[in-house]
Motif scaffolding. Structure first.
Motif, PDB file in Angstrom:
ATOM      1  N   TYR A 172     -19.981  39.391   1.881  1.00 10.66           N
ATOM      2  CA  TYR A 172     -21.308  39.506   1.265  1.00 10.66           C
ATOM      3  C   TYR A 172     -21.941  38.138   0.990  1.00 10.66           C
ATOM      4  O   TYR A 172     -23.155  38.004   0.982  1.00 10.66           O
ATOM      5  CB  TYR A 172     -21.209  40.310  -0.033  1.00 10.66           C
ATOM      6  CG  TYR A 172     -20.766  41.737   0.196  1.00 10.66           C
ATOM      7  CD1 TYR A 172     -21.625  42.669   0.753  1.00 10.66           C
ATOM      8  CD2 TYR A 172     -19.473  42.133  -0.127  1.00 10.66           C
ATOM      9  CE1 TYR A 172     -21.214  43.981   0.977  1.00 10.66           C
ATOM     10  CE2 TYR A 172     -19.051  43.428   0.092  1.00 10.66           C
ATOM     11  CZ  TYR A 172     -19.922  44.360   0.645  1.00 10.66           C
ATOM     12  OH  TYR A 172     -19.498  45.642   0.875  1.00 10.66           O
ATOM     13  N   ASP A 221     -15.235  37.521  -0.262  1.00  8.37           N
ATOM     14  CA  ASP A 221     -15.713  37.164  -1.592  1.00  8.37           C
ATOM     15  C   ASP A 221     -14.581  37.260  -2.612  1.00  8.37           C
ATOM     16  O   ASP A 221     -13.593  37.971  -2.406  1.00  8.37           O
ATOM     17  CB  ASP A 221     -16.859  38.088  -1.998  1.00  8.37           C
ATOM     18  CG  ASP A 221     -17.908  38.201  -0.899  1.00  8.37           C
ATOM     19  OD1 ASP A 221     -18.143  37.196  -0.217  1.00  8.37           O
ATOM     20  OD2 ASP A 221     -18.469  39.295  -0.721  1.00  8.37           O
ATOM     21  N   HIS A 227     -22.777  35.065   2.523  1.00 11.08           N
ATOM     22  CA  HIS A 227     -22.885  34.586   3.898  1.00 11.08           C
ATOM     23  C   HIS A 227     -23.066  33.071   3.940  1.00 11.08           C
ATOM     24  O   HIS A 227     -23.815  32.493   3.150  1.00 11.08           O
ATOM     25  CB  HIS A 227     -24.035  35.279   4.621  1.00 11.08           C
ATOM     26  CG  HIS A 227     -23.837  36.758   4.754  1.00 11.08           C
ATOM     27  ND1 HIS A 227     -22.897  37.305   5.593  1.00 11.08           N
ATOM     28  CD2 HIS A 227     -24.445  37.807   4.128  1.00 11.08           C
ATOM     29  CE1 HIS A 227     -22.938  38.622   5.508  1.00 11.08           C
ATOM     30  NE2 HIS A 227     -23.860  38.952   4.613  1.00 11.08           N
TER      31      HIS A 227
END
Length: 596
Positions: A340, A125, A342
């Protein structure tokens, strides 16, 4: 994982993690290890043959070899010569094989580790990159991977061969003389204890060395990237001193590690001397008394050094091992970083993409600062233009990051053509969105390569058309090399306005149904702004456009203007409607038009 936790993690745990990662290389590891073992067995054999040869010369027909059916001393010497040839040939062959296998394994493993680390980093991320320096990441993917490669090139073989030496030579000792074997092996516990003692002491020190390498790399990358700023503020001397401080910190970290590792050899050498003197004197007395064969005594004397002296190499091997394991922890920690956001692979946007965008009660806050947005409700019908205005830090760019799924909202959802973006593949989502940001990033290469970045198979005609639409073709055409003109690192050879137009052309060549302009005109001159405005009027037809702007003059024609304050939409409407409301937009407009 914190730096302190990484330091306390044992090197053998890091080795176990590495072996788990390298399970696909199991055959190569077994083959390389087998060749190392066989090579060391061949390497030890000549010392045994020397003792056997002494036994032949002294005892002749009563020698050990005579008992194997070779009666005359000449026959015995001949067979020993033949054995010596094959042993040396075998040693050479397996040395060649283990070097080929270990080095190829090192090259393959370091290449795959770097590739896996980079590909995993690409999936991480944006919050990960915002919390870490690029220098640290470059040091991990480059210097740390190379450190592991250096260990696999030679250190792994050395560790295996030391172990084989102890086991094989120990077996010969106990066969020939258990008493001398005990005397010769007496220093080994001290050597092993010393090895583990130094390993425990050196482990945290080398972890610190790797951290300092990352800091130094980060400092270099930042300074070279900001060289124009350094020069403009005449800060060369100050930055040189800061770099020197980082460099000295690296030197000091290495100095502490070297002080520990350098003490190993002198301590171990004295332990080796004790073992050798015990074999030399006690074995010699036994040979004089006749309780030990002269040839066996020769074997024991030669093998004592063969047994103990390689253990001094443990210092260098452990030094290399600790450096490699410190690097391995950093590499594998990077690979273990969680993702985080996905990707829903294989779930595309319905085609054709119309570009209807909706934010439904969307909330999000950055963990570090707590800033963000709360309860945003916005709709941009397909083909319409939404302009977001507001003070810096109000949450405008956050909406764009959420739309591109650089982050996921903590509450609410975002939909494109009625499909929640969290249910879509990232490739499908981001392929439908063209981003032109204020901070234009051009890759080192030609103008053509940069324009075609989002569409590598674009023809020259398509590239030229996109450049014309973005009003970039006039300056490209005037350059001596045209589309083949190098832009330099981050586009440094071009002006800010030229870079901005290329960024817009790059997004247009991608031909996205949704175009996002994140303050694309805030850092350009009036001429460039006017050119971009003309371009937007042409490209906005049948395309959804989301604009973030500080200059209100650039968004007066937007279908909807939303005023964002403190993470919330406080006003929304057309330019004229907002002026009539006499609210926040009206106040900003008066300031920018000089009416107050």
């Amino acid at each position: 994982m914190s730096g302190q936790t990484r330091q306390t993690t044992s090197s053998f745990a890091a080795l176990a993690r590495l072996l788990k990662y390298a399970r696909g290389y199991r055959r190569q590891i077994i083959a390389a290890t087998t060749c190392s073992i066989i090579n060391k067995l061949f390497d030890i054999a000549p010392e045994i043959l020397i003792g056997v040869a002494i036994d032949v010369v002294v005892n002749q027909e009563q020698s050990f070899v005579a008992g194997l059916g070779f009666e005359t001393a000449r026959e015995q010497i001949t067979i020993l010569a033949i054995l010596t040839f094959f042993i040396w040939a075998g040693e050479s062959l397996f040395e060649y094989l283990f070097q080929i296998l270990w080095r190829n394994l090192a090259q393959r493993l370091q290449s795959d580790l770097r590739q896996d680390a980079y590909e995993h980093a690409q999936r991480l991320d944006m919050s990960f990159f915002e919390a870490r320096s690029s220098g640290q990441l470059v040091a991990t993917m480059n210097d740390d991977v190379n450190q592991l490669e250096r260990f696999l090139d030679g250190g792994a073989n050395a560790m295996i061969q030391v172990l084989v030496t102890v086991v094989a030579v120990g077996a010969v000792f106990f066969v020939l003389s258990p008493l001398i074997a005990l005397l010769a092996f007496t220093p080994i516990p001290l050597i092993i204890w010393g090895a583990f003692f130094f390993q425990r002491k050196a482990g945290p020190l080398y972890a610190d060395v790797r951290e300092k390498v990352g800091d130094l790399s980060s400092r270099l990358a930042n300074n070279l990237g900001g060289i124009a700023t350094i020069k403009s503020f005449t800060a060369e001397r100050r930055e040189a001193e800061r770099l020197k401080a980082s460099s000295e910190a690296y030197v000091e970290a290495n100095r502490r590690a070297i002080r520990i590792s350098s003490a190993f050899i002198p301590v171990i050498r004295m332990a080796i001397l004790a073992g050798f003197l015990a074999t030399f004197t006690v074995g010699g007395m036994m040979a004089l008394e006749g309780s030990l064969n002269v040839g066996a005594y020769g074997v024991l004397v030669f093998l004592t050094q063969r047994l103990l002296w390689p253990l001094t190499g443990l210092a260098e091997v452990i030094d290399l091992f600790e450096r490699a394991m410190a690097s391995t922890r950093r590499i594998l920690d990077l690979l273990a970083e969680p993702v985080y956001v996905h990707d829903q692979e294989g779930v595309p946007l319905a085609q054709p993409v119309r570009g209807d965008v909706r934010f439904e009660q969307v909330s999000f806050h950055y963990p570090a600062s707590g800033a963000g947005i709360k309860g945003i409700d916005l709709q941009v019908p397909a083909g319409h233009t939404l302009a977001l205005v507001g003070a810096t830090g109000s949450g405008k760019s956050t909406l764009v990051k959420l739309l591109l799924r650089f982050y996921d909202p903590s509450q609410g959802r975002i939909l494109i053509d009625g499909q929640p973006i969290q249910s879509l593949s990232l490739n499908s989502l981001r392929s439908a969105i063209g981003l032109v940001s204020q901070d234009v990033y051009l890759f080192e290469g030609s103008i053509r390569e940069n324009l075609a970045y989002g569409k590598p198979d674009a023809t020259d005609a398509e590239i030229v058309e996109a450049a014309k639409t973005a009003e970039a073709w006039s300056f490209i055409e005037a350059l001596p090399d045209g589309l083949d003109t190098p832009v330099g690192e981050r586009g440094i050879r071009l002006s800010g306005g030229q870079r901005q137009r290329l960024s817009l052309a790059r997004a247009l060549l991608k031909d996205p149904p949704i175009l996002v302009l994140d303050e694309a005109t805030s850092a350009v001159d009036n001429e460039t702004e006017a050119a971009i405005q003309r371009s937007l009027k042409r490209i906005g037809h049948n395309r959804t456009v989301i604009m973030i702007a500080h200059r209100l003059s650039t968004i007066v024609d937007a279908d909807t203007i939303a005023v964002v304050e403190a993470g919330q939409v406080v006003e929304a409407g057309t330019h004229q409607a907002l002026l009539q409301q006499q609210g926040a937009y009206h106040a900003q407009w008066q300031v920018q038009t000089g009416q107050v």
